[in-house]
Design a protein around this motif. Sequence first.
Motif, PDB file in Angstrom:
ATOM      1  N   ARG A 102      10.013 -21.692  12.428  1.00 27.73           N
ATOM      2  CA  ARG A 102      11.076 -21.022  11.676  1.00 27.73           C
ATOM      3  C   ARG A 102      12.003 -22.050  11.033  1.00 27.73           C
ATOM      4  NH1 ARG A 102      13.348 -16.477  15.363  1.00 27.73           N
ATOM      5  NH2 ARG A 102      13.299 -15.116  13.569  1.00 27.73           N
ATOM      6  N   ALA A 103      11.378 -23.026  10.396  1.00 25.32           N
ATOM      7  CA  ALA A 103      12.110 -24.141   9.785  1.00 25.32           C
ATOM      8  C   ALA A 103      12.997 -23.658   8.638  1.00 25.32           C
ATOM      9  CB  ALA A 103      11.128 -25.185   9.273  1.00 25.32           C
ATOM     10  N   ASP A 104      14.143 -24.321   8.503  1.00 30.20           N
ATOM     11  CA  ASP A 104      15.057 -24.057   7.396  1.00 30.20           C
ATOM     12  C   ASP A 104      14.762 -24.973   6.215  1.00 30.20           C
ATOM     13  OD1 ASP A 104      16.617 -22.096   8.757  1.00 30.20           O
ATOM     14  OD2 ASP A 104      17.577 -23.725   9.865  1.00 30.20           O
ATOM     15  N   LEU A 105      14.124 -26.128   6.495  1.00 30.64           N
ATOM     16  CA  LEU A 105      13.866 -27.125   5.466  1.00 30.64           C
ATOM     17  C   LEU A 105      12.695 -27.991   5.890  1.00 30.64           C
ATOM     18  CD1 LEU A 105      14.852 -28.629   2.842  1.00 30.64           C
ATOM     19  CD2 LEU A 105      16.218 -30.058   4.379  1.00 30.64           C
ATOM     20  N   LEU A 106      11.835 -28.335   4.946  1.00 24.62           N
ATOM     21  CA  LEU A 106      10.735 -29.259   5.179  1.00 24.62           C
ATOM     22  C   LEU A 106      11.020 -30.500   4.342  1.00 24.62           C
ATOM     23  CD1 LEU A 106       7.897 -29.778   6.364  1.00 24.62           C
ATOM     24  CD2 LEU A 106       6.960 -28.617   4.368  1.00 24.62           C
ATOM     25  N   VAL A 107      11.052 -31.661   4.986  1.00 24.52           N
ATOM     26  CA  VAL A 107      11.306 -32.929   4.305  1.00 24.52           C
ATOM     27  C   VAL A 107      10.038 -33.753   4.413  1.00 24.52           C
ATOM     28  CG1 VAL A 107      12.712 -35.029   4.270  1.00 24.52           C
ATOM     29  CG2 VAL A 107      13.749 -32.847   4.946  1.00 24.52           C
ATOM     30  N   MET A 108       9.559 -34.256   3.270  1.00 24.63           N
ATOM     31  CA  MET A 108       8.318 -35.038   3.322  1.00 24.63           C
ATOM     32  C   MET A 108       8.268 -36.055   2.196  1.00 24.63           C
ATOM     33  SD  MET A 108       5.453 -32.257   2.047  1.00 24.63           S
ATOM     34  CE  MET A 108       4.104 -33.396   1.891  1.00 24.63           C
ATOM     35  N   ASN A 130       4.721 -34.703  16.572  1.00 23.58           N
ATOM     36  CA  ASN A 130       3.377 -34.133  16.584  1.00 23.58           C
ATOM     37  C   ASN A 130       2.541 -34.783  15.496  1.00 23.58           C
ATOM     38  OD1 ASN A 130       3.679 -31.778  18.553  1.00 23.58           O
ATOM     39  ND2 ASN A 130       5.425 -31.524  17.184  1.00 23.58           N
ATOM     40  N   THR A 131       1.228 -34.647  15.618  1.00 22.48           N
ATOM     41  CA  THR A 131       0.300 -35.240  14.660  1.00 22.48           C
ATOM     42  C   THR A 131      -0.394 -34.152  13.859  1.00 22.48           C
ATOM     43  OG1 THR A 131      -0.090 -37.111  16.126  1.00 22.48           O
ATOM     44  CG2 THR A 131      -1.731 -36.715  14.427  1.00 22.48           C
ATOM     45  N   VAL A 132      -0.462 -34.362  12.556  1.00 23.28           N
ATOM     46  CA  VAL A 132      -1.224 -33.499  11.666  1.00 23.28           C
ATOM     47  C   VAL A 132      -2.583 -34.166  11.499  1.00 23.28           C
ATOM     48  CG1 VAL A 132      -1.388 -32.541   9.333  1.00 23.28           C
ATOM     49  CG2 VAL A 132       0.838 -32.725  10.465  1.00 23.28           C
ATOM     50  N   ALA A 133      -3.610 -33.536  12.057  1.00 24.52           N
ATOM     51  CA  ALA A 133      -4.941 -34.139  12.055  1.00 24.52           C
ATOM     52  C   ALA A 133      -5.675 -33.933  10.735  1.00 24.52           C
ATOM     53  CB  ALA A 133      -5.773 -33.569  13.198  1.00 24.52           C
ATOM     54  N   ALA A 134      -5.345 -32.873  10.022  1.00 17.34           N
ATOM     55  CA  ALA A 134      -6.044 -32.545   8.777  1.00 17.34           C
ATOM     56  C   ALA A 134      -5.639 -33.504   7.667  1.00 17.34           C
ATOM     57  CB  ALA A 134      -5.726 -31.113   8.378  1.00 17.34           C
ATOM     58  N   THR A 135      -6.401 -33.475   6.573  1.00 19.10           N
ATOM     59  CA  THR A 135      -6.081 -34.275   5.392  1.00 19.10           C
ATOM     60  C   THR A 135      -6.100 -33.389   4.157  1.00 19.10           C
ATOM     61  OG1 THR A 135      -8.404 -34.872   5.050  1.00 19.10           O
ATOM     62  CG2 THR A 135      -7.063 -36.392   6.371  1.00 19.10           C
ATOM     63  N   GLY A 136      -5.538 -33.883   3.068  1.00 21.01           N
ATOM     64  CA  GLY A 136      -5.565 -33.162   1.795  1.00 21.01           C
ATOM     65  C   GLY A 136      -4.871 -31.825   1.862  1.00 21.01           C
ATOM     66  N   GLU A 137      -5.447 -30.847   1.169  1.00 21.58           N
ATOM     67  CA  GLU A 137      -4.852 -29.517   1.130  1.00 21.58           C
ATOM     68  C   GLU A 137      -4.764 -28.897   2.509  1.00 21.58           C
ATOM     69  OE1 GLU A 137      -6.229 -26.821  -1.889  1.00 21.58           O
ATOM     70  OE2 GLU A 137      -6.584 -28.483  -3.272  1.00 21.58           O
ATOM     71  N   SER A 138      -5.723 -29.194   3.388  1.00 25.85           N
ATOM     72  CA  SER A 138      -5.692 -28.673   4.760  1.00 25.85           C
ATOM     73  C   SER A 138      -4.460 -29.173   5.498  1.00 25.85           C
ATOM     74  CB  SER A 138      -6.953 -29.077   5.522  1.00 25.85           C
ATOM     75  OG  SER A 138      -8.084 -28.483   4.946  1.00 25.85           O
ATOM     76  N   LEU A 154       6.444 -34.563  12.088  1.00 26.03           N
ATOM     77  CA  LEU A 154       4.997 -34.398  11.980  1.00 26.03           C
ATOM     78  C   LEU A 154       4.460 -35.617  11.249  1.00 26.03           C
ATOM     79  CD1 LEU A 154       4.892 -30.661  10.853  1.00 26.03           C
ATOM     80  CD2 LEU A 154       4.527 -31.571  13.144  1.00 26.03           C
ATOM     81  N   GLN A 155       3.543 -36.315  11.880  1.00 25.88           N
ATOM     82  CA  GLN A 155       2.980 -37.518  11.287  1.00 25.88           C
ATOM     83  C   GLN A 155       1.490 -37.348  11.064  1.00 25.88           C
ATOM     84  OE1 GLN A 155       5.309 -41.241  12.737  1.00 25.88           O
ATOM     85  NE2 GLN A 155       4.474 -40.237  14.528  1.00 25.88           N
ATOM     86  N   SER A 156       0.988 -38.031  10.080  1.00 26.86           N
ATOM     87  CA  SER A 156      -0.441 -38.014   9.800  1.00 26.86           C
ATOM     88  C   SER A 156      -1.194 -38.754  10.887  1.00 26.86           C
ATOM     89  CB  SER A 156      -0.706 -38.687   8.456  1.00 26.86           C
ATOM     90  OG  SER A 156      -2.081 -38.887   8.278  1.00 26.86           O
ATOM     91  N   GLY A 157      -2.351 -38.228  11.247  1.00 27.86           N
ATOM     92  CA  GLY A 157      -3.204 -38.908  12.212  1.00 27.86           C
ATOM     93  C   GLY A 157      -4.037 -39.994  11.564  1.00 27.86           C
ATOM     94  N   SER A 158      -4.044 -40.043  10.230  1.00 31.18           N
ATOM     95  CA  SER A 158      -4.840 -41.008   9.478  1.00 31.18           C
ATOM     96  C   SER A 158      -4.185 -42.382   9.494  1.00 31.18           C
ATOM     97  CB  SER A 158      -4.987 -40.531   8.030  1.00 31.18           C
ATOM     98  OG  SER A 158      -5.415 -41.563   7.201  1.00 31.18           O
ATOM     99  N   LYS A 159      -4.915 -43.400   9.932  1.00 28.26           N
ATOM    100  CA  LYS A 159      -4.398 -44.775   9.943  1.00 28.26           C
ATOM    101  C   LYS A 159      -4.086 -45.235   8.526  1.00 28.26           C
ATOM    102  CE  LYS A 159      -4.789 -45.701  14.333  1.00 28.26           C
ATOM    103  NZ  LYS A 159      -3.624 -45.809  15.165  1.00 28.26           N
ATOM    104  N   GLN A 160      -4.909 -44.831   7.541  1.00 25.86           N
ATOM    105  CA  GLN A 160      -4.699 -45.215   6.154  1.00 25.86           C
ATOM    106  C   GLN A 160      -3.379 -44.655   5.639  1.00 25.86           C
ATOM    107  OE1 GLN A 160      -7.577 -43.704   3.375  1.00 25.86           O
ATOM    108  NE2 GLN A 160      -6.984 -45.150   1.795  1.00 25.86           N
ATOM    109  N   THR A 161      -3.098 -43.398   5.935  1.00 28.04           N
ATOM    110  CA  THR A 161      -1.857 -42.769   5.501  1.00 28.04           C
ATOM    111  C   THR A 161      -0.667 -43.405   6.199  1.00 28.04           C
ATOM    112  OG1 THR A 161      -3.024 -40.705   5.138  1.00 28.04           O
ATOM    113  CG2 THR A 161      -0.634 -40.577   5.262  1.00 28.04           C
TER     114      THR A 161
END
Length: 94
Positions: A56-62, A35-43, A5-12
Amino acid sequence: SVILLQSGSKQTQHRAGPDALSHLRAHGVHVTSVNTVAATGESAGEQLLTWAADQRADLLVMGASGRRRLGDRCLGSTTHAVLSQSRVPVFFKH
């Protein structure tokens, strides 16, 4: 399986450094979808957690970056939202 999952924000994306997909492939990680995450911040944090639950993820890496303080670390609103609300184990790289 690995879902990227990647940010849709060019700045990010610019701050993130090297392309995550290329990096994972270079290390032999097979990514099943991107896939793209279009939201920013807490959203964005809420969207990441929804994806993790739906898949049903076993782990989230970020990656973690930002401003809110956690001990001696500063966390952004997305990172803070995931850290405070996740029901899935999370691996952060600051």
